[in-house]
Design an enzyme around this catalytic site. Structure first.
Site, short mmCIF file in Angstrom:
data_model
loop_
_atom_site.label_atom_id
_atom_site.label_comp_id
_atom_site.label_asym_id
_atom_site.label_seq_id
_atom_site.Cartn_x
_atom_site.Cartn_y
_atom_site.Cartn_z
N GLY A 196 37.24 28.28 29.96
CA GLY A 196 36.65 28.39 31.30
C GLY A 196 36.95 29.73 31.94
N LYS A 225 37.90 40.81 21.58
CA LYS A 225 38.96 41.25 22.49
C LYS A 225 40.28 40.59 22.09
CE LYS A 225 40.62 41.10 27.13
NZ LYS A 225 41.38 39.84 26.94
N SER A 251 39.44 36.94 31.95
CA SER A 251 39.60 36.00 33.08
C SER A 251 40.73 36.45 33.99
CB SER A 251 39.91 34.61 32.55
OG SER A 251 39.02 34.28 31.54
N ARG A 252 41.65 37.24 33.44
CA ARG A 252 42.81 37.67 34.23
C ARG A 252 42.49 38.82 35.17
NH1 ARG A 252 47.74 35.87 31.34
NH2 ARG A 252 46.97 34.63 29.62
N LEU A 259 34.77 31.66 33.11
CA LEU A 259 33.83 32.42 32.28
C LEU A 259 33.39 33.71 32.98
CD1 LEU A 259 31.62 29.47 30.93
CD2 LEU A 259 33.78 30.39 30.01
N VAL A 309 33.23 43.06 25.68
CA VAL A 309 32.34 43.53 26.75
C VAL A 309 33.22 44.19 27.81
CG1 VAL A 309 30.63 42.84 28.48
CG2 VAL A 309 30.73 41.66 26.27
N HIS A 314 32.17 36.06 27.95
CA HIS A 314 31.74 34.75 27.47
C HIS A 314 30.21 34.67 27.44
CE1 HIS A 314 35.78 33.66 29.25
NE2 HIS A 314 35.89 33.15 28.03
#
Ligand code: PAF
Length: 287
Positions: free
Chosen positions: A31, A149, A186-187, A33, A176, A37
């Site tokens: 999640g 990544k 996400s971080r 995202l 990306v 993603h």
């Protein structure tokens, strides 16, 4: 797009898709995202005719309980992104579905998990490989997509699938990046504005090292230069910066660097980030 939680619902939906002759592609996620993603989901859409995404924050791969608690959870936005990327089925299992009370099995990755992230996040790769194997066993996709990544993760999953004869093709998709080069993660949303500016330096430094090696610089010299450049930023705490072979993940020193990858992990303003760049990028997605 359907959203399901149970293993039985996933199995039924996948069985129906397969009996209608559809190839199943799968993107496992935790999640939160983002564009990275989205690129995996678009690739999955292109390659398969039935696209499954899972969203599960896997407690087993967090060695730090604070990190697990702080992991961003953005359910509605995630579902909207899946919908716009053309996902057919979102599987959002509960922790009890994945790990019932008497769950007692772990996958233990070998040498590929020993260094780099493995040294800094004990137990992370065992937890990651355990959940990935379970997800693959439930979804039974023809092809599954992972972001490069998480380079070491990709190498470990690819090896696990090969070693354990899991009938799935594993595809690694390019990282990306934001406009300034920062790898999407996400971080990133947790970075303060100052740290966000500084974070892009990670990508600049490893790309410079890769360029130097491409022009003939020895791996150990390129690595040392990159390390001292990054260390000059007092707000960046380097965990590792290594040049390794992209298949074995063993250090490259003065051998030819065509197969090398530069990997970095660092804490910027309290947020742990990772990034990597291959010295000679592969022409297409790796599998
Ligand atoms: O890369 C991730 O998001 C996770 O490690 C994965 C592959 C979904 C397993 O939990």
């Amino acid at each position: 797009m359907r959203i399901v939680t149970t293993i039985a619902d996933v199995r039924t939906a996948v069985r129906d898709a397969k009996s209608a002759g559809r190839a199943v592609s799968f993107v496992p996620t935790m999640g939160a995202l983002h564009g990275g993603h989205a690129s995996l989901l678009h690739r999955a859409r292109k390659e398969g005719s039935f696209v499954v995404a899972s969203i599960f924050v896997n407690p087993l791969q967090f060695n730090d309980p604070n990190d697990l608690a702080a992991y961003p959870r953005t359910a509605e936005a995630d579902e909207a992104l899946c919908k716009s990327a053309g996902v057919d089925l979102v599987w959002r299992p509960t922790a009890e579905t994945i790990y019932p009370a008497d769950f007692d099995t772990r996958v233990e990755p070998g040498k590929l998990a020993a260094g780099l992230e493995g040294l800094h996040r004990p137990g992370h790769f065992g937890g990651m490989a355990t959940v990935v194997l379970k997800l693959l066993n439930v979804v039974t996709p023809d092809v599954a997509f992972f972001g490069l990544k998480d380079f070491q993760q990709f190498a470990i999953v690819r090896r696990m699938v090969r070693d354990l004869d899991v009938p799935v093709k594993i595809v690694g998709c390019p990282t990306v990046r934001e406009e300034d080069g920062l790898a999407m993660s996400s971080r990133n949303a947790k970075l303060s504005p100052e740290s966000r500016m500084l974070a892009a330096h990670l990508s600049r430094v490893i790309h410079a090292a890769a360029r130097a090696m491409r022009s003939g610089e020895r791996a150990d010299r390129a690595r040392d230069l990159a390390f001292s450049d990054l260390s000059s930023q007092s707000a960046i705490e380097i965990e590792y910066l290594e040049v390794v072979d992209r298949d074995s993940l063993l250090p490259v020193v003065d051998e030819p660097t065509a197969n090398a990858v530069v990997l970095v992990a660092a804490v910027v303003g309290g947020i742990r980030l990772i990034d990597n760049v291959e010295v000679v990028p592969r022409d297409k997605d790796s599998s």
